[in-house]
Design an enzyme around this catalytic site. Structure first.
Site, PDB file in Angstrom:
ATOM      1  CG  ASP A   1      -1.913  -1.111   1.247  1.00 27.33           C
ATOM      2  OD1 ASP A   1      -1.894  -1.937   0.312  1.00 27.33           O
ATOM      3  OD2 ASP A   1      -2.717  -1.167   2.197  1.00 27.33           O
TER       4      ASP A   1
ATOM      5  CG  ASP B   1     -13.107  -2.076   0.496  1.00 22.63           C
ATOM      6  OD1 ASP B   1     -12.553  -3.186   0.421  1.00 22.63           O
ATOM      7  OD2 ASP B   1     -12.772  -1.103  -0.195  1.00 22.63           O
TER       8      ASP B   1
END
Length: 243
Positions: free
Chosen positions: A9, A130
């Site tokens: 990330d 998500d």
């Protein structure tokens, strides 16, 4: 065999991990290229690269990630995620060399575009789900995006072949994956499912592998690797049946 995707990330050009997806909670782990190359050297066949700035709308790391994908070449397949919400960002990701692109917010906010993209690119596009409870999160997990199962029904009808399922509350917390959520999702769709969030031990990977007959065929590894809960070699040995 469970496919493992070590995550890199990227925020402000650095490899980071967030807690529960909260902007500002990041812990920095150095250069993205160093992390990516380390996972590849240890046997990774896939990487999950995320542009967090693009996801949060605070800029992007597009050039840096494209350069990294080019540098890695054919040593590894890359799944690219973060801020891919229109033709330009999608095409840039694919042109950068991503084997697969993960779209999130756009799948919730722009269903017509998403349907067209899924039809055109097939399995090169997956959808990130998500989730908080059964409510989807969008815009870098900062806003609500609707009901999980209603959205899945629409996306199934559009031909989505893979979901990346993340329990936001567990992401970066190393409290174990939400197996109930993974089981619910996989039982309601013919699509393949990638598990994400909360993995903290090899036993967690064994539990996820136990859902393989229901379509859960891969898992994203983040903080567990960065914090040394286990090594990637140990994880790869486990999923290949060597331990």
């Amino acid at each position: 065999m469970l496919t493992l995707l070590p995550a890199v990330d990227v925020r402000d050009g650095k490899a980071v991990r967030l807690r529960q997806g909260v902007s500002g909670s990041e812990k920095v782990y150095g250069e993205p290229a160093d992390a990516a190359k380390a996972w590849v050297d240890q046997g990774a066949e896939w990487l999950h690269l995320v542009d967090l700035d693009a996801a949060f709308g605070t800029g992007d790391n597009r050039d840096k990630l494209a350069s990294l994908v080019n540098e890695l070449g054919d040593r590894v397949k890359v799944e690219l995620s973060g801020g891919i919400r229109d033709d330009a960002s999608l095409e840039a990701a694919l042109e950068a060399g991503a084997a697969r692109v993960n779209i999130g917010t756009a799948a919730l906010e722009n269903p017509d575009w998403t349907s067209r993209v899924l039809s055109r690119y097939g399995e090169r596009v997956c959808v990130g789900l998500d989730v908080r409870g059964h409510t989807l999160a969008a815009r870098g997990w900062t806003s609500k995006g609707g009901d999980l199962f209603e959205t899945m029904k629409r996306l199934d009808d559009d031909g989505c072949g893979r979901y990346v399922v993340t329990d936001v509350a567990r992401d970066g917390m190393m409290t174990g994956p939400n197996l109930d959520l993974l089981g619910e999702v996989s039982s309601r769709t013919p699509a393949k499912v990638t598990a994400s969030g909360g993995i903290s031990s090899l036993n967690d990977l064994r539990d996820i592998a136990g859902l393989s007959d229901r379509g859960v065929d891969s898992a994203i590894l983040g903080k567990s690797l960065y914090e040394g809960a286990f090594t990637l070699e140990q994880a790869l040995d486990l999923v290949s049946g060597h331990c």
